[in-house]
Enzyme design. Structure first.
Site, PDB file in Angstrom:
ATOM      1  N   TYR A 101      85.563  92.419   8.518  1.00  0.00           N
ATOM      2  CA  TYR A 101      86.336  91.706   9.536  1.00  0.00           C
ATOM      3  C   TYR A 101      86.651  90.289   9.064  1.00  0.00           C
ATOM      4  CZ  TYR A 101      87.547  89.552  13.998  1.00  0.00           C
ATOM      5  OH  TYR A 101      88.197  88.861  14.997  1.00  0.00           O
ATOM      6  N   HIS A 102      85.640  89.572   8.587  1.00  0.00           N
ATOM      7  CA  HIS A 102      85.823  88.266   7.960  1.00  0.00           C
ATOM      8  C   HIS A 102      85.438  88.377   6.483  1.00  0.00           C
ATOM      9  CE1 HIS A 102      85.189  85.956  12.005  1.00  0.00           C
ATOM     10  NE2 HIS A 102      86.459  86.246  11.811  1.00  0.00           N
ATOM     11  N   THR A 107      96.569  85.317  19.064  1.00  0.00           N
ATOM     12  CA  THR A 107      95.484  84.934  18.169  1.00  0.00           C
ATOM     13  C   THR A 107      95.803  83.587  17.529  1.00  0.00           C
ATOM     14  OG1 THR A 107      96.511  86.053  16.290  1.00  0.00           O
ATOM     15  CG2 THR A 107      94.975  87.351  17.632  1.00  0.00           C
ATOM     16  N   THR A 108      94.788  83.002  16.909  1.00  0.00           N
ATOM     17  CA  THR A 108      95.015  81.737  16.206  1.00  0.00           C
ATOM     18  C   THR A 108      96.076  81.902  15.128  1.00  0.00           C
ATOM     19  OG1 THR A 108      92.721  81.062  16.611  1.00  0.00           O
ATOM     20  CG2 THR A 108      93.905  79.918  14.860  1.00  0.00           C
ATOM     21  N   GLY A 109      96.043  83.036  14.431  1.00  0.00           N
ATOM     22  CA  GLY A 109      97.026  83.276  13.377  1.00  0.00           C
ATOM     23  C   GLY A 109      98.450  83.308  13.898  1.00  0.00           C
ATOM     24  N   TRP A 146      94.924  91.251   8.428  1.00  0.00           N
ATOM     25  CA  TRP A 146      94.746  92.693   8.251  1.00  0.00           C
ATOM     26  C   TRP A 146      93.770  93.206   9.308  1.00  0.00           C
ATOM     27  CZ3 TRP A 146      97.489  96.093   5.620  1.00  0.00           C
ATOM     28  CH2 TRP A 146      96.992  97.366   5.421  1.00  0.00           C
ATOM     29  N   ASN A 183      91.482  85.212   8.064  1.00  0.00           N
ATOM     30  CA  ASN A 183      90.108  85.356   7.568  1.00  0.00           C
ATOM     31  C   ASN A 183      89.687  86.797   7.316  1.00  0.00           C
ATOM     32  OD1 ASN A 183      89.789  82.561   7.723  1.00  0.00           O
ATOM     33  ND2 ASN A 183      89.138  82.667   9.863  1.00  0.00           N
ATOM     34  N   HIS A 223      92.750  89.629  22.668  1.00  0.00           N
ATOM     35  CA  HIS A 223      93.797  89.702  21.660  1.00  0.00           C
ATOM     36  C   HIS A 223      94.270  91.144  21.439  1.00  0.00           C
ATOM     37  CE1 HIS A 223      92.928  85.581  20.914  1.00  0.00           C
ATOM     38  NE2 HIS A 223      91.737  85.812  20.403  1.00  0.00           N
TER      39      HIS A 223
END
Length: 421
Positions: A374-375, A339-341, A361, A207, A391
């Site tokens: 950030y998003h 992290t979720t990623g 990124w 995101n 994280h």
């Protein structure tokens, strides 16, 4: 006379006891002397002790056989796992080769090469333009991850594993518990939503604001399977992020941050519409990670049970996060909490052959020095290196960059010109 006999008998017993004690003390002294002599002799020996050798091995050869021995407990655990796990591993490639020992996938370091560009107060790595898929390395990573977890199985708790009223301990707050409600139980799948799935190319969409003005939407949608994070909006950003969604995660905090805790009928309708847009996707809800989101989870499952929403819900297994973290820690990546990623990438290796990452990124500026949100969809600000954060995003990015350079995955951090072939 009987008294004198008893006194004599007691005296004899006392002498025997004293004699035994003296003999024991003598033996202990001899043993201590022998230990001292052996230590003196061993300290002058040219052959190091096993513990010393192990310590030296860890310091000088981090990818040696010592590391394999440290991973053996996971292998033993795996032997007791259900059949699907072991069968999957049997179909994996041949035993690890020398490539694995020397592979820079392990212990990734900050990029200090000339490809690192300074942008303001930070340095952001520039990825090499040329990229070729390394099928051998990708297969090896998949095989090694399977030693820690089977994403097909761990992606969700199944109906047969729980029943209404069962007590669950939160993964990160073992002192706190939650009961499985009837509403949540109805949403548990009876089989893994990823059972028997295999895709040639997959896109995992983060995101980051790096996606804005990227024109990557068509390329993302061209992949066989698309994973998105935290129910991020897509309709207003289709040109940059695409629309296709096959699996999407949703942390309970998203309900508060993006849908105002469903505080009004308007917000509840907006939330339901967003879920209806998923149209057959897997909705992955980490409901049992940490205390604090249980009420939001209850709201979500009630809405899912009372509205027509075409999604397949999944609730990750209680061992998933620790297993993923264990894999990366064993490979020298000192993350606090994935992290979720990173979670999605680790799991996607199970059912995706070639993995492409977009929107990853963790820097405030891009490679040209332009500010990055950030998003891509809101004005939230965040310190990527905050000590309070669970994280370690820059470290994760360096790890993924290392894998990109070796061809195990592809990181897209610039603009896209045409759909992937």
């Amino acid at each position: 006379m009987p008294f004198e006999f008893r006194a004599l008998f007691l005296g004899i017993v006392t002498m025997i006891v004293v004699f035994v004690i003296i003999v024991d003390i003598s033996e202990v002294e001899d043993a201590i002397a022998n230990i001292g002599d052996s230590q003196k002799h061993y300290s002058h020996s040219s052959k190091p002790s096993r513990s010393a050798a192990l310590g030296q091995s860890l310091r000088t050869t981090p990818h040696s056989k010592t590391e394999k021995r440290l991973s053996e407990p996971h292998s033993k655990t795996e032997k007791s796992s259900p059949a699907p796990h072991s069968k999957t591993e049997k179909s994996s490639p041949a035993p690890q080769s020398k490539t694995e020992k020397s592979s820079p996938v392990l212990h990734p370091k900050p990029d200090t090469s000339s490809s690192t560009q300074s942008t303001g107060n930070q340095s952001t790595p520039a990825l090499p333009p040329a990229w070729a898929f390394n099928r051998t390395l990708s297969t090896l990573i998949r095989k090694n991850i399977l030693k820690f977890l089977d994403p097909e199985r761990d992606i969700s708790i199944l109906k047969g594993n729980l029943k209404p009223g069962d007590v669950i301990h939160y993964v990160f707050d073992r002192q706190s518990t939650v009961n499985i409600s009837e509403d949540l139980y109805r949403l548990l799948p009876t089989a893994s939503p990823m059972k028997n799935q295999h895709h040639h190319t997959c896109a995992i969409v983060g995101n980051s604001g790096i996606l804005l003005n990227s024109s990557c939407g068509p390329e993302i949608d061209s992949h066989d399977f698309v994973i998105r994070c935290n129910l991020a909006p897509v309709e207003e950003f289709v040109e940059d992020v695409g629309r296709r969604t096959n699996l999407v995660t949703m942390n309970p905090s998203v309900v508060q941050r993006a849908f105002q805790d469903l505080s009004s009928e308007q917000w509840r309708r907006r939330f339901v519409r967003r879920l209806q847009d998923l149209s057959g996707s897997v909705l992955w809800i980490p409901a049992f990670m940490a205390k604090g989101g249980e009420q939001r989870v209850d709201w979500v499952v009630k809405l899912l049970n009372t509205h027509t929403v075409d999604v397949r819900t999944a609730f990750p297994s209680l061992r998933l996060l620790h297993a993923v973290r264990g894999y990366w820690l064993t490979n020298g990546v000192q993350i606090k909490r994935p992290t979720t990623g990173l979670l999605m990438y680790t799991m996607a290796t199970r059912f995706c052959e070639e993995i492409h990452l977009y929107g990853f990124w963790p820097f405030h500026h891009d490679q040209r020095g332009r500010q990055v949100k950030y998003h891509y969809y809101d004005a939230l600000t965040y310190q990527f290196t905050s000590q309070a954060s669970p994280h370690t995003m820059p470290l994760e990015f360096r790890t993924l960059s290392s894998l990109h350079r070796q061809g195990a995955l592809k990181l897209h951090t610039g603009t896209c010109t045409s759909p992937a072939a």
